[in-house]
Design a protein around this motif. Sequence first.
Motif, PDB file in Angstrom:
ATOM      1  N   GLU A   1       0.830  -1.207   0.000  1.00 30.14           N
ATOM      2  CA  GLU A   1       0.000   0.000   0.000  1.00 30.14           C
ATOM      3  C   GLU A   1       0.865   1.258   0.000  1.00 30.14           C
ATOM      4  O   GLU A   1       0.457   2.324  -0.469  1.00 30.14           O
ATOM      5  CB  GLU A   1      -0.937  -0.003   1.216  1.00 30.14           C
TER       6      GLU A   1
ATOM      7  N   HIS B   1       0.461  -3.106  -8.350  1.00 31.08           N
ATOM      8  CA  HIS B   1       0.463  -1.907  -7.513  1.00 31.08           C
ATOM      9  C   HIS B   1       1.099  -0.702  -8.202  1.00 31.08           C
ATOM     10  O   HIS B   1       1.433   0.277  -7.541  1.00 31.08           O
ATOM     11  CB  HIS B   1       1.175  -2.195  -6.191  1.00 31.08           C
TER      12      HIS B   1
ATOM     13  N   ASP C   1       1.368   2.047  -3.473  1.00 34.75           N
ATOM     14  CA  ASP C   1       0.165   2.687  -4.004  1.00 34.75           C
ATOM     15  C   ASP C   1       0.194   4.183  -3.723  1.00 34.75           C
ATOM     16  O   ASP C   1      -0.153   5.007  -4.581  1.00 34.75           O
ATOM     17  CB  ASP C   1      -1.094   2.079  -3.366  1.00 34.75           C
TER      18      ASP C   1
END
Length: 206
Positions: A96, A126, A99
């Motif tokens: 993440e 990603h 991201d």
Amino acid sequence: MVEPLFISKFFVTLDLVRRAESACYDGLVLTIDNPCVRNLTKYHNKKEYPSYSRRIIDNHGYGHLEKYLQGYDLGPLRPNGLPGSIRIRDLSATWEYLDWVRSKTKLPIIIKGVLTAEDGILAVNHGADAVIVSNHGGRGLDSVPATIEALPEVVRAIGDRVEVYMDGGIRNGIDVFKALALGAKAVFVGRQVLYGHAHSVSTDII
């Protein structure tokens, strides 16, 4: 409530991204598999670095990161490395995190440290624009596979979605051709350049 450390580490990353953009860099390289301090040659072989190679490392230019250690409450984001170099590593980074970086810049993002098909697929999913099959010269983690062995698996998994590069073990032109034949778009070299630089510095000193 968001922890101060969470806010601080993202400010540091964003500042580095903006600096790269303002300096007209062509892309960003994020290492995904080396968050911890590793034992280098000094510890493995019980030897110190030669004086000329230490001088190169000491002057390598990491000093600008000192401001982050002074200006942010970084907590466990500890500096590490040899004297004169400061590198900030984050043990809590996840996919993440990639991201978030992807959402903050239009620069191409290249993910380094991919050694399996699974990680290659995750990197692409990603937002990676390319991946580097790398084991960091075999110094990051004991018993990792050679990059030339991991390369075909990653290439097969990713296909034509993004470019795949490779580093590690490249010593001559034949090694380059082997990597290209197995699907790498390009290869990176480092040790030869550093050895050559170290030799030229030591010759100048003598």
